[in-house]
Design an enzyme around this catalytic site. Structure first.
Site, PDB file in Angstrom:
ATOM      1  N   HIS A  24      10.749  -7.342  -3.424  1.00  0.00           N
ATOM      2  CA  HIS A  24      10.218  -5.974  -3.308  1.00  0.00           C
ATOM      3  C   HIS A  24      11.299  -5.049  -2.762  1.00  0.00           C
ATOM      4  CE1 HIS A  24       6.504  -3.395  -3.215  1.00  0.00           C
ATOM      5  NE2 HIS A  24       7.410  -2.614  -2.635  1.00  0.00           N
ATOM      6  N   HIS A  26      13.054  -1.249  -4.025  1.00  0.00           N
ATOM      7  CA  HIS A  26      13.098  -0.147  -4.980  1.00  0.00           C
ATOM      8  C   HIS A  26      14.537   0.320  -5.196  1.00  0.00           C
ATOM      9  CE1 HIS A  26       8.770   0.489  -5.462  1.00  0.00           C
ATOM     10  NE2 HIS A  26       8.679   0.135  -4.183  1.00  0.00           N
ATOM     11  N   HIS A 208       1.723  -2.329  -7.442  1.00  0.00           N
ATOM     12  CA  HIS A 208       1.466  -2.035  -6.035  1.00  0.00           C
ATOM     13  C   HIS A 208      -0.043  -1.955  -5.801  1.00  0.00           C
ATOM     14  CE1 HIS A 208       5.664  -1.101  -5.803  1.00  0.00           C
ATOM     15  NE2 HIS A 208       5.600  -0.519  -4.631  1.00  0.00           N
ATOM     16  N   GLU A 211      -1.836  -0.908   0.035  1.00  0.00           N
ATOM     17  CA  GLU A 211      -0.926  -0.325   1.023  1.00  0.00           C
ATOM     18  C   GLU A 211      -1.581   0.925   1.599  1.00  0.00           C
ATOM     19  OE1 GLU A 211       3.644   1.427   1.348  1.00  0.00           O
ATOM     20  OE2 GLU A 211       2.570   1.506  -0.548  1.00  0.00           O
ATOM     21  N   ASP A 289      11.540  -3.038   0.784  1.00  0.00           N
ATOM     22  CA  ASP A 289      10.942  -1.847   0.186  1.00  0.00           C
ATOM     23  C   ASP A 289      11.997  -0.768  -0.090  1.00  0.00           C
ATOM     24  OD1 ASP A 289       8.933  -0.326  -0.924  1.00  0.00           O
ATOM     25  OD2 ASP A 289       7.801  -0.038   0.919  1.00  0.00           O
ATOM     26  N   ASP A 290      12.280   0.094   0.874  1.00  0.00           N
ATOM     27  CA  ASP A 290      13.253   1.186   0.730  1.00  0.00           C
ATOM     28  C   ASP A 290      14.124   1.255   1.976  1.00  0.00           C
ATOM     29  OD1 ASP A 290      12.353   2.614  -1.821  1.00  0.00           O
ATOM     30  OD2 ASP A 290      10.486   2.591  -0.678  1.00  0.00           O
TER      31      ASP A 290
END
Length: 347
Positions: A24, A26, A208, A211, A289-290
């Site tokens: 995961h 991005h 997704h 969340e 994630d980011d």
């Protein structure tokens, strides 16, 4: 010397040395902060203080205004990626960071429509991205594949176009099809045709869910999109029946603890329901994630569950195994990585 966890098991082995898979991450969000500063200077892009201050921005995305701000920062960062060379640099540096953190396999998620205007169109953009992945894999030795993701904020017909394109590139490193952005907008079932195209073409379904929205979002991913992995999925902890279903079906949740706290899904690291999913037998793959916006990469997620949730080294080793089992790794690399995880724990 190893320390002990609350349950008396050893802790303290180097988590960067623990072999693992990263499922995961991005595309733009994988950028190094220093790279963003350099590219912004190169192209004359004014960065807000939140992106140029040297610290992760203060974020909260549980309300519409907060999510809009998060997306705006992401869009500004993405506007600094303008050439094939920029794309190659981003992927190479993301791979280098993953290798440092013990990753043996990276599945990086991208919506090529976001880069198409500057790279000559949708198909040329994916060509550039695929080439960058091939180059980074050769240069770093990291196994890298792509997960093409549609955007919930766009029309489902756009998602079908992306699904067809993703299937065409299955032999060029695309292994999955996702669905990202604000899950509170629209319904998963609106994208069922796109996911049917992707699944029929041999791609893994990894939308997704769970969340920003509750357990129903995860159920919709299972019922309407036949997900084999769920991006995040942590809100499933609010429904014991759903947890049991995820465990029974072996659906991997791509849990991103630091992200959950940064966006205000949970107030503090101890609140992220990692233990609830663990006790229920739900497979997990920890993800960053980011990192550009949240300030921490892959190994830090393992450190977080060790410190905030008392996971022993044996338990974090099992989390690493779950990440490997949930990936699209070739069988030979999977077996070697699992053996190396055992060796890390035995050391």
């Amino acid at each position: 010397m190893l320390h002990e966890s609350a349950n008396g098991e050893g802790t303290g082995r180097d988590l960067r040395a623990l072999p693992k898979a990263h499922l995961h991450l991005h595309f733009t969000g994988s950028m190094r902060p220093g790279t963003l500063l350099e590219l912004a200077d190169k192209y004359g892009v004014h960065l807000p203080d939140a992106l140029s201050g040297g610290e992760p921005p203060r974020l909260r995305a549980t309300d519409e205004r907060g999510w809009f701000r998060f997306q705006r920062l992401y869009d500004i960062a993405r506007s600094c990626l303008r050439t094939p060379e920029d794309i190659q640099r981003l992927v190479r540096e993301a791979a280098e960071e993953d290798v440092r953190d013990g990753s043996r396999w990276l599945e990086i998620q991208v919506d090529p429509t976001s880069y198409a205007p500057r790279l000559g169109g949708l198909t040329p953009a994916l060509e550039v991205i695929v080439d960058a992945v091939d180059s980074a894999a050769r240069e770093t030795g990291l196994g890298i594949r792509l997960l093409v993701a549609a955007n919930r904020m766009k029309h489902p017909l756009d998602a079908r176009t992306l699904a067809r394109l993703a299937v065409r590139y299955r032999d060029r490193g695309v292994v999955g099809f996702g669905l990202s952005n604000d899950e509170r907008r629209g319904f998963a079932r609106d994208f069922d045709r796109a996911f049917t195209i992707a699944r029929d073409g041999g791609l893994l379904a990894a939308p997704h869910g769970g969340e920003l929205a509750g357990p129903f979002s995860v159920r919709d991913c299972l019922d309407d999109l036949r997900a084999r992995r769920v991006g995040h999925g942590v809100r499933a902890a609010e429904d014991p029946w759903l947890l049991a279903r995820l465990a029974e079906q072996g659906v991997t949740c791509e849990v991103c603890p630091a992200s959950n706290v940064a966006l205000g899904v949970y107030e503090k690291a101890e609140d992220v329901p990692v233990r609830a999913l663990w006790r229920a037998g739900v497979p997990m793959a920890l993800g960053a994630d980011d990192p550009l916006l949240f300030g921490s990469r892959l190994a830090a997620q393992y450190e977080l569950v060790r410190e905030a949730h008392g996971f022993s080294d044996a338990e974090v080793a099992e989390l690493a195994r779950q990440s490997v089992r949930g990936s699209a790794m070739p069988a030979d690399l999977r077996e070697k990585t699992l053996a190396d995880i055992d060796a890390w724990l035995a050391a």
